[in-house]
Design a protein around this motif. Structure first.
Motif, PDB file in Angstrom:
ATOM      1  N   LEU A 326      38.912  49.271  30.297  1.00 48.55           N
ATOM      2  CA  LEU A 326      37.483  49.609  30.641  1.00 48.55           C
ATOM      3  C   LEU A 326      37.451  49.552  32.539  1.00 48.55           C
ATOM      4  CD1 LEU A 326      35.167  47.936  28.491  1.00 48.55           C
ATOM      5  CD2 LEU A 326      35.448  50.291  28.520  1.00 48.55           C
ATOM      6  N   PHE A 327      37.921  48.459  32.989  1.00 45.35           N
ATOM      7  CA  PHE A 327      37.625  48.183  34.503  1.00 45.35           C
ATOM      8  C   PHE A 327      39.087  48.543  35.193  1.00 45.35           C
ATOM      9  CE2 PHE A 327      34.794  45.534  31.994  1.00 45.35           C
ATOM     10  CZ  PHE A 327      33.671  46.109  32.593  1.00 45.35           C
ATOM     11  N   LYS A 328      39.859  48.948  34.788  1.00 46.18           N
ATOM     12  CA  LYS A 328      41.370  49.312  35.594  1.00 46.18           C
ATOM     13  C   LYS A 328      40.847  49.630  36.807  1.00 46.18           C
ATOM     14  CE  LYS A 328      45.344  52.367  35.697  1.00 46.18           C
ATOM     15  NZ  LYS A 328      45.857  53.662  35.237  1.00 46.18           N
ATOM     16  N   GLU A 329      40.337  50.808  36.939  1.00 48.29           N
ATOM     17  CA  GLU A 329      40.187  51.440  38.439  1.00 48.29           C
ATOM     18  C   GLU A 329      39.482  50.540  39.358  1.00 48.29           C
ATOM     19  OE1 GLU A 329      41.781  53.972  39.508  1.00 48.29           O
ATOM     20  OE2 GLU A 329      42.870  54.426  37.520  1.00 48.29           O
ATOM     21  N   ALA A 330      38.272  49.955  38.754  1.00 43.39           N
ATOM     22  CA  ALA A 330      37.446  49.044  39.400  1.00 43.39           C
ATOM     23  C   ALA A 330      38.337  47.817  39.930  1.00 43.39           C
ATOM     24  CB  ALA A 330      36.179  48.775  38.779  1.00 43.39           C
ATOM     25  N   LEU A 331      39.139  47.385  39.151  1.00 41.87           N
ATOM     26  CA  LEU A 331      39.630  46.197  39.744  1.00 41.87           C
ATOM     27  C   LEU A 331      40.737  46.616  40.871  1.00 41.87           C
ATOM     28  CD1 LEU A 331      41.119  44.562  36.381  1.00 41.87           C
ATOM     29  CD2 LEU A 331      39.885  43.314  38.108  1.00 41.87           C
ATOM     30  N   ILE A 332      41.521  47.736  40.737  1.00 43.70           N
ATOM     31  CA  ILE A 332      42.242  48.340  41.732  1.00 43.70           C
ATOM     32  C   ILE A 332      41.536  48.310  43.129  1.00 43.70           C
ATOM     33  CG2 ILE A 332      43.790  50.005  42.406  1.00 43.70           C
ATOM     34  CD1 ILE A 332      44.732  50.391  39.506  1.00 43.70           C
ATOM     35  N   ARG A 333      40.504  48.896  42.903  1.00 47.58           N
ATOM     36  CA  ARG A 333      39.481  49.165  44.230  1.00 47.58           C
ATOM     37  C   ARG A 333      39.062  48.018  44.621  1.00 47.58           C
ATOM     38  NH1 ARG A 333      40.996  54.257  46.061  1.00 47.58           N
ATOM     39  NH2 ARG A 333      41.491  55.496  44.164  1.00 47.58           N
ATOM     40  N   LEU A 334      38.994  46.728  43.873  1.00 48.35           N
ATOM     41  CA  LEU A 334      38.635  45.568  44.518  1.00 48.35           C
ATOM     42  C   LEU A 334      39.580  44.949  45.471  1.00 48.35           C
ATOM     43  CD1 LEU A 334      36.933  43.633  41.554  1.00 48.35           C
ATOM     44  CD2 LEU A 334      35.814  44.222  43.836  1.00 48.35           C
ATOM     45  N   PHE A 335      40.880  45.480  45.245  1.00 47.96           N
ATOM     46  CA  PHE A 335      42.077  44.835  45.831  1.00 47.96           C
ATOM     47  C   PHE A 335      42.391  45.640  47.110  1.00 47.96           C
ATOM     48  CE2 PHE A 335      42.873  42.800  41.962  1.00 47.96           C
ATOM     49  CZ  PHE A 335      43.240  41.540  42.508  1.00 47.96           C
ATOM     50  N   THR A 336      42.199  46.810  47.237  1.00 49.81           N
ATOM     51  CA  THR A 336      42.490  47.570  48.586  1.00 49.81           C
ATOM     52  C   THR A 336      41.620  48.956  48.685  1.00 49.81           C
ATOM     53  OG1 THR A 336      44.576  48.641  49.629  1.00 49.81           O
ATOM     54  CG2 THR A 336      44.370  49.085  47.432  1.00 49.81           C
ATOM     55  N   ARG A 337      41.392  49.225  49.999  1.00 52.93           N
ATOM     56  CA  ARG A 337      40.409  50.686  50.191  1.00 52.93           C
ATOM     57  C   ARG A 337      41.627  51.809  50.714  1.00 52.93           C
ATOM     58  NH1 ARG A 337      36.772  48.381  55.080  1.00 52.93           N
ATOM     59  NH2 ARG A 337      38.241  47.802  56.737  1.00 52.93           N
ATOM     60  N   ILE A 338      43.051  51.185  50.821  1.00 51.87           N
ATOM     61  CA  ILE A 338      43.882  52.042  51.396  1.00 51.87           C
ATOM     62  C   ILE A 338      44.403  53.153  50.252  1.00 51.87           C
ATOM     63  CG2 ILE A 338      46.348  52.400  52.228  1.00 51.87           C
ATOM     64  CD1 ILE A 338      45.892  49.179  53.162  1.00 51.87           C
ATOM     65  N   GLU A 339      43.938  54.330  50.482  1.00 48.90           N
ATOM     66  CA  GLU A 339      43.938  55.460  49.280  1.00 48.90           C
ATOM     67  C   GLU A 339      45.469  55.639  48.829  1.00 48.90           C
ATOM     68  OE1 GLU A 339      41.930  56.866  47.636  1.00 48.90           O
ATOM     69  OE2 GLU A 339      40.410  55.642  48.566  1.00 48.90           O
TER      70      GLU A 339
END
Length: 434
Positions: A326-339
């Motif tokens: 459910l939260f995979k993408e949100a978790l990753i975005r919490l860790f970095t904003r480097i695309e």
């Protein structure tokens, strides 16, 4: 023992365990908001160094919990005290050695991992500060293990929550407020570790469950008991060494694919830690209940705990997989904003969907064996799993590169589960023969 009693113990232990990977996760997330992926890589390499040092002596918490739970089950106050003092002496001694040999540790780590120059500079900054917390980190392991073994779960929970909460606040203050970068992350962790030990000692001396007399002083080095502790700790040390060889090779080969791939893998490893430590709460519950059952010679309670451990391994694996999906993408975005880093993490993050099912039994049943002070099967299962991992790396990495690295990682998890299950019949036979 029933489901309700088991889960009521496991929930606070799980919440407590989940605070542990928050140090690495928050460190990674805070520097992940900075512009250069080398910041993430530097913290990742530095974290591997401290994981190697501390995890090798992670048995200080695990074995302390097991021995203390058995002493608690037998209602032996003297043994409860000695189960704290003996590993505490070892923790302080090893921590001081880490500080004395800090330059050699840094040089060896950089030689083995071989990070890029920018990553190396940040990693050395991180190590140079955090190394001073080594004695405190190991002492904290012993304190937490002792509190858990006595079923003082709330105190262990609040101690970890306090330490990690302080770490989070100081991380943000030092990095975002003072712009200290990697050095700020390391300083935040160091301060939090020192404060946790101070509070931990206060919790110990404020309760009647700890009493120290001159008679017990002479019994600290009672060789039969000390050797029993060392044998168990030796096996857990070897177990952890296998685990660290796996993680160090993972980081080394991940670094060979470039700084962005190293950063992406570092983020996924932090998410993996969150998963693994969720299971660790159930392992701690199993360890405490098995130790207590053996200490009170309650074979039925031991069998029930073993059955519940199997069942909750499955339930937990399903739950963790569902939450991650459910939260995979949100978790990753919490860790970095480097695309580019986030895109790589998203691509390779699909491997973590399989991780909970692969590793569940190995992670939870580990608690059953440590609670029974039967560490040789844990040691052997990890040695066998490491061989599987090395063979997988040799055969898969040249063909599939980073995908091969993650597949090897999953095969290691499957191996530690299957090999440990093989030892369950022998453990049951030994316990019922007591």
């Amino acid at each position: 023992m029933n489901h309700k009693k088991y889960i009521m113990l496991a929930i606070p232990l799980t919440l407590s365990a989940m605070t542990t990977p928050l140090i690495g996760a928050v460190d990674t997330a805070v520097v992940g908001q900075l512009s250069d992926p080398a910041f993430i890589g530097g913290v990742a390499v530095g974290a591997v160094v401290f994981n190697t040092m501390y995890w090798l002596f992670g048995f200080l918490r695990v074995s302390t919990s097991g021995f203390t739970a058995q002493a608690h089950g037998a209602m032996d106050e003297k043994l409860m005290t000695l189960s704290l003092v003996r590993p505490l002496i070892l923790a302080i001694s090893v921590g001081i050695l880490f500080v004395l040999f800090r330059n050699h540790i840094s040089d060896l780590a950089m030689t083995i991992i071989e990070p890029a120059d920018g990553v190396k500079d940040y990693a050395l900054q991180y190590i140079d500060i955090r190394i001073w917390g080594a004695p405190f980190a190991l002492i904290q392991y012993v304190i937490l293990g002792w509190l858990m073994g006595l079923s003082r779960i709330k105190e262990a929970f609040y101690l970890q929550i306090g330490m990690n909460g302080m770490n989070i606040i100081l991380d943000i203050l030092f990095v975002q407020g003072f712009s200290w970068g990697v050095q700020g992350v390391a300083a935040a962790t160091l301060i939090a570790e020192v404060c946790a030990v101070i509070v931990g000692f206060f919790l110990i001396i404020s309760k009647k469950s700890f009493s120290f007399t001159s008679r017990e002083l002479t019994e600290i080095f009672a060789w039969r008991e000390v050797l029993t502790m060392l044998y168990v700790n030796r096996d857990l040390f070897i177990r952890t060494a296998c685990l660290l060889i796996m993680f160090n090779l993972f980081t080394k080969f991940g670094a060979s694919f470039g700084t962005e791939m190293l950063a992406a893998n570092a983020i996924l490893i932090q998410i993996h830690y969150l998963m693994a430590y969720f299971f660790d709460g159930f392992a701690n519950a199993s360890s405490i209940l098995c130790g207590r059952a053996i200490g009170s010679n309650d074979k039925k309670d031991f069998s029930n705990t073993l059955s519940l451990s199997f069942q909750w391994s499955i339930y937990t694996a399903l739950f963790v997989t569902f939450i991650y999906l459910l939260f995979k993408e949100a978790l990753i975005r919490l860790f970095t904003r480097i695309e580019p880093v986030a895109d790589l993490a998203s691509e390779y993050g699909n491997w973590l969907l399989v991780y909970p099912a692969a590793a569940a039994f190995g992670l939870v049943l580990y608690g059953v064996f440590t609670g029974a002070a039967s560490a040789a099967p844990v040691r052997n299962s990890m040695i066998y799993s490491l061989f599987v991992y090395l063979i997988a790396l040799w055969s898969l990495l040249p063909i599939y590169e980073n995908h091969g690295l993650w597949l090897s990682f999953l095969l290691f998890g499957i191996g530690r589960s299957l090999f440990l299950i093989m030892y369950i019949p022998g453990l049951k036979k030994r316990i019922h023969a007591l």
